[in-house]
Design an enzyme around this catalytic site. Structure first.
Site, short mmCIF file in Angstrom:
data_model
loop_
_atom_site.label_atom_id
_atom_site.label_comp_id
_atom_site.label_asym_id
_atom_site.label_seq_id
_atom_site.Cartn_x
_atom_site.Cartn_y
_atom_site.Cartn_z
N ASN A 1 0.86 -1.18 0.00
CA ASN A 1 0.00 0.00 0.00
C ASN A 1 0.89 1.23 0.00
O ASN A 1 1.79 1.36 0.84
CB ASN A 1 -0.93 0.02 1.21
CG ASN A 1 -1.90 1.19 1.16
OD1 ASN A 1 -1.49 2.35 1.23
ND2 ASN A 1 -3.18 0.89 1.01
N THR B 1 -5.29 -0.55 -2.71
CA THR B 1 -5.77 0.77 -2.35
C THR B 1 -6.96 0.59 -1.41
O THR B 1 -7.83 -0.25 -1.65
CB THR B 1 -6.09 1.65 -3.57
OG1 THR B 1 -6.57 2.92 -3.09
CG2 THR B 1 -7.15 1.03 -4.49
N GLU B 2 -6.97 1.36 -0.32
CA GLU B 2 -7.88 1.06 0.78
C GLU B 2 -9.34 1.28 0.42
O GLU B 2 -10.23 0.79 1.12
CB GLU B 2 -7.48 1.82 2.05
CG GLU B 2 -7.28 3.30 1.89
CD GLU B 2 -5.82 3.68 1.62
OE1 GLU B 2 -5.17 3.01 0.79
OE2 GLU B 2 -5.36 4.67 2.21
N ASN B 3 -9.62 1.98 -0.68
CA ASN B 3 -11.02 2.11 -1.08
C ASN B 3 -11.55 0.84 -1.75
O ASN B 3 -12.74 0.78 -2.04
CB ASN B 3 -11.24 3.34 -1.97
CG ASN B 3 -10.34 3.38 -3.18
OD1 ASN B 3 -9.12 3.25 -3.04
ND2 ASN B 3 -10.90 3.54 -4.34
N SER C 1 -11.33 -4.46 3.00
CA SER C 1 -10.11 -3.75 2.64
C SER C 1 -9.26 -3.46 3.88
O SER C 1 -8.04 -3.64 3.87
CB SER C 1 -10.47 -2.43 1.94
OG SER C 1 -9.30 -1.79 1.50
#
Lengths: 226, 235, 226, 235
Positions: A26, A49-51, A91
């Site tokens: 990340n 990606t954290e979304n 996530s």
């Protein structure tokens, strides 16, 4: 002598050399995103990606953006074969649950204890944290890329953070414009520095004591723009 | 990156004595029979196994217990049509049982995968299964504190997998698979069909590859129920 | 007089009459599964099974079973249009999170406090709990269907459960072979009883006091096998 | 059973003054623009809104704030390309902000939907955002206790929905939708395409219909980013 320093692209390049083939990574929004460009030949990291995307690729051409296909910085991205979508709880299960191999973040300050301050410069304005506090916990390795000093020349590698903390004792390696420094046992351990720079000169730009275990490598990077 | 392992034997070769192993499936649905049988062939001792049940007949998990590999079982419902293997060992004091309500078992495994060391649940409050566990009140209602559950390994059966470890599951065989992949250090998955990256649409991925370490193709896998109806035994 | 009682099918039928159109329902394994057969015409409930299916239908013909398509009792089922599969954590989020309208369970004992004992008859043998302790929490309404007394004539509706509890204060309605009884404020409130049975006769078969608010309906069910 | 609502106005008509409303989306991705604009038309006051962000430009959530409907915002990142609407109100003390780390926000919402009143997380330990929260140690490491988050309503954008409320999502627009449907008493969902039950394969359902109460079809929904690039304002 201290006017020589790495460009952001060169710092990103150096950080990218430590990412293994197949690593789940990340990259924090902004400067850290640049690390993706410099993966060594033959190695392929998988970016999270954290979304809610695993294995996304670079930005599409202007005009070809799909605004449901964005990264945490809300920039349009593309997909690689083998990508996956998932909800936010899943996530951050990846993040918090220790499934990421590396998180690379920016910093306002890093302390010799591994404390990180990178989300707030104080009580003014609108506070915003995003996923920073989650990312510093759980990734197997949390690294920082940063200028060695602030724009007005103050040390960013400090004995103790004076800005609001993002996380406690979480950073294990810092890639700066002048050096590569590990955090080990509450100490800054200098691993590499620019060949043109003396240890004393580097120490003068660093708030906390720099330790070595005898060998300090030369921080060598290719000529790069950016 | 390619997480494919050529053989079942190689896939389970990393599982040694005393390991903790989560095994997917609800009864026979989703039970990774071929991986379990490969593990029996390897024959580790003193395993702690996490599964919803305790095996049925003389194949799969029941056979693993019968082979003497399992020291402790963490499960919610150790009964089945033919539970003799577990029952005999349990009543003889030869296998330890940790009984966990089914939803708590699922949530503890998810918590293990999600980095949540403890959570509160209304389930089991005031019952024998809450004995010794911390209790706290939230908004005037009492809840029991439960801890995460993690394991060294998971053995999971999926339907389609790609070489990055992305998975889909068949029907209700999904049950514990996605959770156990998350909660284990090394998730070993048998898939009926192995495809290249891109062979599963990103919207259709149920378990993202980050949760999977090893993948082995087993076309036309056995169904526990069919084996038991045929009176099968392993080995 | 007390020899007249409802068959299991008739108890199940009566419980089914209280399930609204569109309700999300979980039926415990065994006897409660029978409730699904008696939905009133024009109403359609959606059945949840904790192993991970919403909107499943009756068993397939022998020989047409798909053993990945089973209910919590590990019996083969079929799918209705609009069904969905999900993992166990999501399935019990439905249960624990209050998303089910009704759960209908069997019982060894129900106390006037709403306590339920239905998972263990004591320390002998192999204990097994399954989803029972989860189901008694979260469903908006937890009902029990049961014979009014045990096989050897002992009351199942009791002042206090003597068997190990499944849940505390969770049951709100009991459908027995003789009566329909609500649990309200720590009391058994008799709502319906067989017309052929006096209140005294019913009380004699019940360990805890039966209360009424004046009106007790007649428990009427059609002739049914089973 | 048919959860379909004929119009956006009718779908949001149930949302009154002082309600708590979760709104899906990460930035513009997954933002239910049409439902938000219908809510602005209705004009409730004193809402508590849960969203990852605080709106961008003068459409969607930003427009809802600009219309004076929002008393409190619970979010992780109230910054955007054009955050002026929220920023001005916040600095003037006209809107309350509860700042929550993004992963904690997601997990609190999931916990609300899953009946978990509280859980422990390493996130925010030792920081200003953990102030006043209980801390506990598990296996020698400190964790912060966080509470579930629920809401009266959710406004969510999905891709395909059937009349039972089963949903799929488009690409990364999935983000908070599945969680917010779980955590709200009444989940109101706009779908680009409405189909009959059976129109979504049971393996492909991302949000099972049990978590959805109202569904309204909005073909070709607007994308916040496109609206902002065109300089749009609502109303």
């Amino acid at each position: 002598m201290t006017s020589e320093k790495l460009s952001n692209a060169q710092i990103a390049w150096r950080a990218a050399q430590d990412i293994a083939d197949g690593a789940y990574v990340n990259l924090g929004i902004g400067f850290p995103e640049m690390v993706a460009q410099y993966q060594p030949p033959g190695r392929q990291a998988i970016f999270h990606t954290e979304n809610g995307i695993l294995d996304f690729g670079p930005a599409p051409k202007a005009g070809e953006e799909d605004w449901d296909l964005i990264n945490a910085g809300k920039k349009a991205v593309t997909l690689k074969p083998g990508s996956a979508f998932f909800d936010h709880a899943t996530s951050f299960a990846m993040v918090r649950g220790g499934h990421l191999d590396v998180a690379i973040l920016g910093a306002y300050q890093v302390a010799q204890s591994g404390d990180l301050a990178n989300w707030s410069t104080g009580p003014k304005g609108v506070p915003a944290v995003g996923g920073a506090m989650d990312l510093v916990h759980g990734a197997k390795r949390v690294a920082v890329i940063t200028e060695h000093v602030t724009k007005d020349g103050k040390p960013k590698l400090v004995e103790r953070c004076t800005l609001p903390l993002t996380g406690v004792g979480c950073v294990t390696r810092v890639y700066t414009s002048l050096a590569v420094i590990d955090i080990d046992g509450g100490k800054f351990m200098l691993r590499e520095k620019l060949g043109s720079m003396t240890l004393d000169a580097l120490q003068a730009l660093t708030d906390a004591k720099l330790h070595t275990d005898g060998t300090v490598g030369e921080l060598k990077v290719p000529a790069l723009g950016g | 990156m390619n997480k494919t392992i050529a053989s079942l034997a190689e896939a389970v070769s990393v599982i040694g004595d005393g390991a903790s192993v989560m095994i997917g499936g609800f009864g026979g649905s989703g039970s990774p029979i071929e991986l379990i049988h490969a593990l029996i062939d390897k024959g580790p001792k003193g395993l702690t196994v996490v599964n919803n049940n305790a095996g049925n007949g003389h194949v799969g998990l029941a056979a693993l217990i019968e082979a003497g590999c399992v020291a402790k079982l963490i499960c919610s419902f150790p009964r089945s049509a033919d539970p003799v293997v577990f029952t005999e060992r349990y009543l003889a004091g030869k296998i330890e049982l940790e009984l966990v309500p089914q939803g708590t078992l699922a949530e503890r495994i998810r918590a293990g995968g999600a980095g949540i060391p403890a959570f509160y649940t209304p389930t089991s409050y005031g019952t024998d299964l809450a004995k010794g566990k911390p209790v706290a009140e939230f908004d005037g209602r009492p809840y029991v504190q439960e801890r995460w559950l993690k394991a060294d390994f998971a053995l999971v059966k999926a339907e389609i997998g790609d070489t990055h470890g992305n998975l889909t599951y068949r029907a209700a065989a999904r049950n514990f698979g996605p959770l156990m992949c998350m909660a284990s250090a090394t998730a070993i998955v048998q898939v009926s069909k192995l495809v290249e990256p891109g062979g599963i649409a990103p919207e259709s991925v149920v378990t993202p590859g980050i949760f999977v370490q090893k993948i082995v193709e087993v076309p036309n896998p056995a169904q526990e129920e069919d084996l038991n109806r045929a009176g099968a035994r392993y080995p």
